[in-house]
Design an enzyme around this catalytic site. Sequence first.
Site: not given
Length: 353
Positions: A223, A247, A190, A139, A251
């Site tokens: 994941d 992020d 990851k 970001y 959610d």
Amino acid sequence: MSQALRVAVVPGDGIGKEVTAEAVRALEAVCAASACALRLTHFEWGADHFLKTGITLPEGALPMLQDGFDAILLGAMGDPRVPDNRHAADILLGLRFRLDLYVNYRPVRLFHEKLCPLKGVGPKDVDFVVFRENTEGLYVMMGGNFKKDTPDEVATDTDLNTRKGVERIIRHAFEHAKAHGRTKVVMADKSNVLIHAHDLWQRVFKVVAAEYPGIEAIHLLADNLVLQMVREPAQFQVIVTSNMFGDLATDLAAGLQGGLGMAASGNIHPGRLSLFEPVHGSAPRFAGKNVANPMGAILSAGLLLEHLGRREEAGRIEAAVRWAVEQDRTTSDIGGTLGTREVGAAIAERLKT
Ligand SMILES: NC(=O)c1ccc[n+]([C@@H]2O[C@H](COP(=O)([O-])OP(=O)(O)OC[C@H]3O[C@@H](n4cnc5c(N)ncnc54)[C@H](O)[C@@H]3O)[C@@H](O)[C@H]2O)c1
């Protein structure tokens, strides 16, 4: 009377304005009921102000905030009339980056079984905290376009990770676990494919975890993290992860709590000026309709009080929201029939008693 808490209020755009009004009402009610003086100053930064003046974050805003305020309460930024959302990037990301608010703090608590979309999952199963790295990762807007708007276009964004940045957020997660009697910290990355940047996360996680022998350190690929959050949320106590995965994961976590309207967050630099906001955006479709759920914003005001050492008042805000959920004094996104203002009024009344 103790020294007044000086809070900068930035309602922003869309439903941000409506939910912030209710968060302010809750702050005023809880502070009026205890010996807690409050000084609120409103700033109209957002799309309307930008479209009128061309100004996003005014010059001198940062030192003014740093010198004059204890915390910032923000609604949401984002407006379809500003297609590239330039003002939002300048204001929200500007504050996050330039105030170095490296901790994105997301407590995830389910207040009632009826709010959770998962079968048989209740409040005892959803009670964890996510720490999202907030100043680095994908970001940072480093990258570019080559041969833009041609069939051969190339576009890049850089995933920036510094040892200092990774270490301080991981350490913060362990410190939080230690201070709150939590026994497990999960770090998600990851590293199987991001073999440079997320290998750094792996190595730093092991080094920092070794300093906290009483806390179990668990690694999950990002994941798998989101799969496990749905499959068995009760296994989580503290999660720490990068900016982008945080992020997404927060959610999903909001979904476990009843939706985006229920989720609160802090953008924190420990010991320094910090910013508190609901996780949701400006939901332009709902703006001005008195339908947005104000609970995420009200709970964010509670996190602000907690950050400023007003634990009792913070606890009272959470208890009042829990009460409103139990009494179905809620907006339609979580099954109620009330409007934004009516939910805010019910919570404020509860806080006064
Ligand atoms: N921190 C922020 O200020 C922030 C965060 C996310 C998105 N945004 C911006 O907000 C704008 C809209 O983005 P989006 O639509 O992807 O996300 P959003 O969070 O604004 O809305 C997504 C959906 O979630 C639901 N929702 C969100 N908040 C709710 C509330 N309080 N009560 C009830 N339902 C609620 C609605 O169904 C809404 O359509 C964009 O400009 C985006 O960039 C800002």
